[in-house]
Design an enzyme around this catalytic site. Sequence first.
Site, PDB file in Angstrom:
ATOM      1  N   GLY A  10     -77.724  -6.364  44.748  1.00  0.00           N
ATOM      2  CA  GLY A  10     -77.054  -5.132  44.525  1.00  0.00           C
ATOM      3  C   GLY A  10     -76.068  -4.937  45.884  1.00  0.00           C
ATOM      4  O   GLY A  10     -75.786  -5.933  46.662  1.00  0.00           O
ATOM      5  N   ILE A  36     -90.443  -7.167  40.586  1.00  0.00           N
ATOM      6  CA  ILE A  36     -91.241  -6.568  41.325  1.00  0.00           C
ATOM      7  C   ILE A  36     -92.160  -5.646  40.631  1.00  0.00           C
ATOM      8  O   ILE A  36     -93.330  -5.322  41.593  1.00  0.00           O
ATOM      9  CB  ILE A  36     -90.327  -5.704  42.527  1.00  0.00           C
ATOM     10  CG1 ILE A  36     -89.515  -4.845  41.678  1.00  0.00           C
ATOM     11  CG2 ILE A  36     -89.472  -6.429  43.459  1.00  0.00           C
ATOM     12  CD1 ILE A  36     -89.041  -3.622  42.596  1.00  0.00           C
ATOM     13  N   ALA A  59     -84.315  -1.537  43.695  1.00  0.00           N
ATOM     14  CA  ALA A  59     -84.712  -0.142  43.255  1.00  0.00           C
ATOM     15  C   ALA A  59     -84.170   0.186  41.822  1.00  0.00           C
ATOM     16  O   ALA A  59     -83.079  -0.568  41.505  1.00  0.00           O
ATOM     17  CB  ALA A  59     -84.378   0.955  44.285  1.00  0.00           C
ATOM     18  N   TYR A  60     -84.701   0.938  41.057  1.00  0.00           N
ATOM     19  CA  TYR A  60     -83.910   1.670  40.056  1.00  0.00           C
ATOM     20  C   TYR A  60     -83.145   2.884  40.558  1.00  0.00           C
ATOM     21  O   TYR A  60     -83.810   3.859  41.075  1.00  0.00           O
ATOM     22  CB  TYR A  60     -85.115   2.139  38.981  1.00  0.00           C
ATOM     23  CG  TYR A  60     -84.663   2.766  37.741  1.00  0.00           C
ATOM     24  CD1 TYR A  60     -84.845   1.960  36.695  1.00  0.00           C
ATOM     25  CD2 TYR A  60     -83.882   4.039  37.751  1.00  0.00           C
ATOM     26  CE1 TYR A  60     -84.394   2.797  35.339  1.00  0.00           C
ATOM     27  CE2 TYR A  60     -83.659   4.496  36.544  1.00  0.00           C
ATOM     28  CZ  TYR A  60     -83.509   3.882  35.176  1.00  0.00           C
ATOM     29  OH  TYR A  60     -83.410   4.206  34.180  1.00  0.00           O
ATOM     30  N   THR A  61     -81.755   2.736  40.440  1.00  0.00           N
ATOM     31  CA  THR A  61     -81.011   3.685  40.969  1.00  0.00           C
ATOM     32  C   THR A  61     -80.058   4.618  40.142  1.00  0.00           C
ATOM     33  O   THR A  61     -79.385   5.453  40.482  1.00  0.00           O
ATOM     34  CB  THR A  61     -79.842   3.004  42.077  1.00  0.00           C
ATOM     35  OG1 THR A  61     -79.382   2.148  41.239  1.00  0.00           O
ATOM     36  CG2 THR A  61     -80.814   2.139  43.246  1.00  0.00           C
ATOM     37  N   ASP A 101     -82.030  10.278  50.399  1.00  0.00           N
ATOM     38  CA  ASP A 101     -82.000  11.545  50.662  1.00  0.00           C
ATOM     39  C   ASP A 101     -82.389  12.377  49.429  1.00  0.00           C
ATOM     40  O   ASP A 101     -82.715  13.732  49.669  1.00  0.00           O
ATOM     41  CB  ASP A 101     -80.556  11.844  51.043  1.00  0.00           C
ATOM     42  CG  ASP A 101     -79.589  11.580  49.900  1.00  0.00           C
ATOM     43  OD1 ASP A 101     -79.773  10.629  49.384  1.00  0.00           O
ATOM     44  OD2 ASP A 101     -78.502  12.392  49.815  1.00  0.00           O
ATOM     45  N   TYR A 124     -85.849  10.377  39.886  1.00  0.00           N
ATOM     46  CA  TYR A 124     -85.624   9.511  41.063  1.00  0.00           C
ATOM     47  C   TYR A 124     -86.018   9.643  42.281  1.00  0.00           C
ATOM     48  O   TYR A 124     -86.758   8.774  42.940  1.00  0.00           O
ATOM     49  CB  TYR A 124     -84.095   9.167  40.914  1.00  0.00           C
ATOM     50  CG  TYR A 124     -83.467   8.436  41.917  1.00  0.00           C
ATOM     51  CD1 TYR A 124     -83.593   6.893  42.060  1.00  0.00           C
ATOM     52  CD2 TYR A 124     -82.843   8.855  43.164  1.00  0.00           C
ATOM     53  CE1 TYR A 124     -83.226   6.021  43.196  1.00  0.00           C
ATOM     54  CE2 TYR A 124     -82.384   8.041  44.207  1.00  0.00           C
ATOM     55  CZ  TYR A 124     -82.634   6.650  44.096  1.00  0.00           C
ATOM     56  OH  TYR A 124     -82.103   6.056  45.237  1.00  0.00           O
ATOM     57  N   LYS A 128     -89.188   7.453  44.243  1.00  0.00           N
ATOM     58  CA  LYS A 128     -88.740   6.934  45.860  1.00  0.00           C
ATOM     59  C   LYS A 128     -89.928   7.373  46.825  1.00  0.00           C
ATOM     60  O   LYS A 128     -90.347   6.994  47.802  1.00  0.00           O
ATOM     61  CB  LYS A 128     -87.313   7.141  46.203  1.00  0.00           C
ATOM     62  CG  LYS A 128     -86.404   6.330  45.462  1.00  0.00           C
ATOM     63  CD  LYS A 128     -86.327   4.911  45.560  1.00  0.00           C
ATOM     64  CE  LYS A 128     -86.003   4.364  46.958  1.00  0.00           C
ATOM     65  NZ  LYS A 128     -86.052   2.805  46.798  1.00  0.00           N
TER      66      LYS A 128
END
Length: 291
Positions: A10, A36, A59-61, A101, A124, A128
């Site tokens: 990434g 993961i 991460a899944y973003t 954030d 999301y 997180k």
Amino acid sequence: MKIAITGAGGQLGYDLKRVLIPMHEVIAWNKEQLDITNEQEVAQMLLAARPEVVIHSAAYTNVDKAEMESERAYEVNAMGALHIAKACEEIGAKLVYVSTDYVFDGTKGAPYTEADTPNPSNVYGHSKLLGEKFVSLSCSKHFIVRTSWLYGKHGTNFVTKVIEKALAGGPLTIVDDQWGSPTYCLDLAIFLRELIDTELYGLYHASNEGECSRYEFAQQILLAAGLSQVSLLPVLTSDCPPAPAVRPMYSAFAHQAIANNGLTPLRDWQSALHFFLQLDYYDPALLKKKV
């Protein structure tokens, strides 16, 4: 130190490799090399490698897609973090969990500190935040580092999208009522390099200093890239087609933990952006010729 990076393919992973490889022994795993979500595979890989530090940036973003693929988002962002955290605890490794954030709802109206209570408004952000909780409960030597509005040399992001649309001739319409703190991946990677040399565990907000609206960010992108002649129009979020995921309208960061622990703050967002566009990625003179 021996450092393992997840999500090494990434945009943050790219800059982590840039700043860590010259100084440390680095194991860089992309999603094809380490799943993961597979607890047994994670345990086996980390037990075999035995790094002293793991920087977990995988991460899944896709924020909007997460609304439709919520099970996958939780599997990657929450359960994946749990698997990494448990393995780090077993081998005694320090763990950096990169968060967002979007754990906040954006209603505070002032920069968020590490003491503020999270209240995510999309899948999301929820996934997180659950990852944060798993890390804090499962790994004693953890750093949870929330960041925001990431951009960098490798990958697609707001900066590259604005330039791509500008090169197509514009005009651009950008929301002027969503506020946050842009973060240059290279600067974040440099901060993480400093952080892992310490034992100052806990929660950090890490972004470039200052805040701006998406519209102001786009203005500075065009200016730094030599594309200020492209038409840029401000709009309200309410005037745009609704997105599947609700975004926080104001998610700028205060950096109390960095200051309290005597760590080096990231530079201001304008300086970081100009450095990126003029020296690290695009040639403004070349861009001018393309328009």
